[in-house]
Scaffold this active site. Structure first.
Site, PDB file in Angstrom:
ATOM      1  N   ASN A 173       2.770 -85.708 -11.299  1.00  0.00           N
ATOM      2  CA  ASN A 173       3.902 -85.176 -10.551  1.00  0.00           C
ATOM      3  C   ASN A 173       5.210 -85.744 -11.069  1.00  0.00           C
ATOM      4  O   ASN A 173       5.269 -86.925 -11.393  1.00  0.00           O
ATOM      5  CB  ASN A 173       3.819 -85.683  -9.099  1.00  0.00           C
ATOM      6  CG  ASN A 173       3.252 -84.662  -8.168  1.00  0.00           C
ATOM      7  OD1 ASN A 173       3.013 -83.531  -8.536  1.00  0.00           O
ATOM      8  ND2 ASN A 173       3.025 -85.074  -6.934  1.00  0.00           N
ATOM      9  N   CYS A 174       6.252 -84.951 -11.063  1.00  0.00           N
ATOM     10  CA  CYS A 174       7.595 -85.501 -11.286  1.00  0.00           C
ATOM     11  C   CYS A 174       7.992 -86.217 -10.000  1.00  0.00           C
ATOM     12  O   CYS A 174       8.064 -85.593  -8.929  1.00  0.00           O
ATOM     13  CB  CYS A 174       8.595 -84.391 -11.572  1.00  0.00           C
ATOM     14  SG  CYS A 174      10.286 -84.991 -11.568  1.00  0.00           S
ATOM     15  N   VAL A 175       8.234 -87.506 -10.089  1.00  0.00           N
ATOM     16  CA  VAL A 175       8.453 -88.292  -8.866  1.00  0.00           C
ATOM     17  C   VAL A 175       9.712 -87.863  -8.106  1.00  0.00           C
ATOM     18  O   VAL A 175       9.677 -87.738  -6.875  1.00  0.00           O
ATOM     19  CB  VAL A 175       8.430 -89.817  -9.157  1.00  0.00           C
ATOM     20  CG1 VAL A 175       9.571 -90.241 -10.057  1.00  0.00           C
ATOM     21  CG2 VAL A 175       8.446 -90.614  -7.869  1.00  0.00           C
TER      22      VAL A 175
ATOM     23  N   SER B 201       9.120 -84.681  -6.336  1.00  0.00           N
ATOM     24  CA  SER B 201       8.161 -84.901  -5.248  1.00  0.00           C
ATOM     25  C   SER B 201       8.834 -85.480  -4.011  1.00  0.00           C
ATOM     26  O   SER B 201       8.651 -84.982  -2.894  1.00  0.00           O
ATOM     27  CB  SER B 201       7.069 -85.888  -5.680  1.00  0.00           C
ATOM     28  OG  SER B 201       6.342 -85.376  -6.745  1.00  0.00           O
TER      29      SER B 201
END
Lengths: 129, 93, 118
Positions: free
Chosen positions: A78-80, A83
């Site tokens: 995931n792209c933090v 997210s």
């Protein structure tokens, strides 16, 4: 055999792009190709929430990604920042902000856009959904 | 040679129109999801008439459009994967 | 190093697409990729001056476009036809860019290694 990187930008259960991404990923693996990374960006991060609770007679895309990881050990990242903005957090972020709950855990991982970029650099082909 | 992938209906999103503005003659268009609905309309049939196009079979079947769209090239996921490799790159609009 | 082209085709503020496209552009450039930006269709509205996104609860990422030269992103293109459609062909825009025809964009897409559309 080729090495793909898959970018998922569409949410689970509320659009068709993420399901298409899943089926494309599965078909690539079944043909013997490598998927070096599935990167969830934009609304795509919503694929990884363990709070997704479709009814029992509906297709469970989050579970399907997990099963694909179990079968082929693909990386699901995931792209933090995308997210956090959308309420998808792991235990680490929950601890940092003293939240009692989190909804993202292994085999999904938090990562940065840098992983997407280095992944694109190394892959034969980027396919976004 | 580019594979242009459209996933949304032109009734909802400009993806198909934008793609067609910048597409090259030898490029291919792949329609999936609600984008397959474009081919029911004369306008888009006409716009796409000179192009090499594929439509994702399961999306057509799922929508009950198999007969209505039977003159077009259906591809399955396995072929979709192969086409991404036959082309130099994929642009998902 | 790859040639990455990032296309802005949507208007700003209604959705986070433009902002997340810019995040990716800057990050890619800092990872030494050859990054180019193309503004097409309603995406040219990202280029309008004097925007106040904070009035609608959105982050002012438009100001961040100013950082592109610092990241050595020198290729910024905008579609002439789209600028004309939105009445921006003669307007002063937020950043230095090159106005190009749709045919030139077609050529640019052919030359890129990967193209990401937002």
């Amino acid at each position: 055999m080729s090495n793909f990187i898959i970018q998922v930008n569409g949410a689970a259960n509320t659009g068709s792009a993420s399901y298409t991404a899943y089926r494309f990923t599965k078909a690539s693996l079944e043909q013997g190709h490598q998927i070096s990374l599935v990167f969830f960006y934009q609304d795509g991060v919503l694929n990884t929430s363990s709070f997704n609770s479709p009814a029992s007679d509906e297709f469970d895309l989050t579970k399907a990604w997990i099963e694909l990881n179990h079968q082929y050990q693909i990386k699901l990242v995931n792209c933090v920042s995308a997210s956090l903005r959308r309420g998808v957090i792991s235990k680490m972020e929950a601890d940092e902000c003293q939240a009692k709950h989190w909804n993202m855990q292994s085999p999904f991982e938090m990562g940065g856009l840098g992983e997407l970029v280095t992944g694109i650099e190394r892959a034969d082909r980027l396919v976004s959904f | 040679m580019i594979l242009h992938h459209i996933q949304t209906s032109p009734a909802q999103d400009n993806a198909l129109a934008t793609c067609l503005r910048y597409i090259d003659k030898q490029d291919t268009v792949l329609l999936s999801g609600n984008a397959v609905n474009a081919l029911l309309l004369n306008t888009w049939q006409h716009e796409l008439a000179q192009r090499r196009i594929f439509i994702l079979e399961e999306d057509v079947k799922a929508r009950g459009l198999t007969e209505r769209l039977s003159q077009f090239n259906f591809i399955n996921y396995e072929q979709f994967v192969q086409e991404t490799l036959h082309h130099d790159k994929v642009i998902s609009w | 190093m790859k040639k990455l082209t990032i296309i802005f085709r949507r208007a700003p503020h209604g959705t986070p697409h433009g902002r997340e496209a810019l995040d990716l552009a800057l990050l890619s450039a800092s990872f030494e990729q050859e990054v180019s930006l193309i503004f097409v269709d309603e995406g040219v509205l990202n280029l309008v001056k004097m925007q106040h996104p904070e009035l609608v609860g959105a982050k002012d990422f438009i100001a961040t476009f100013g950082a592109l030269p610092l990241y050595d992103v020198d290729t910024v293109l905008a579609c002439k036809t789209s600028l004309l459609e939105y009445g921006l062909d003669k307007a002063e825009l937020t950043m230095k860019l090159t106005q190009v025809s749709p045919a030139e964009i077609t050529q640019h897409l052919a030359d890129a290694d990967e193209v990401l559309v937002f």
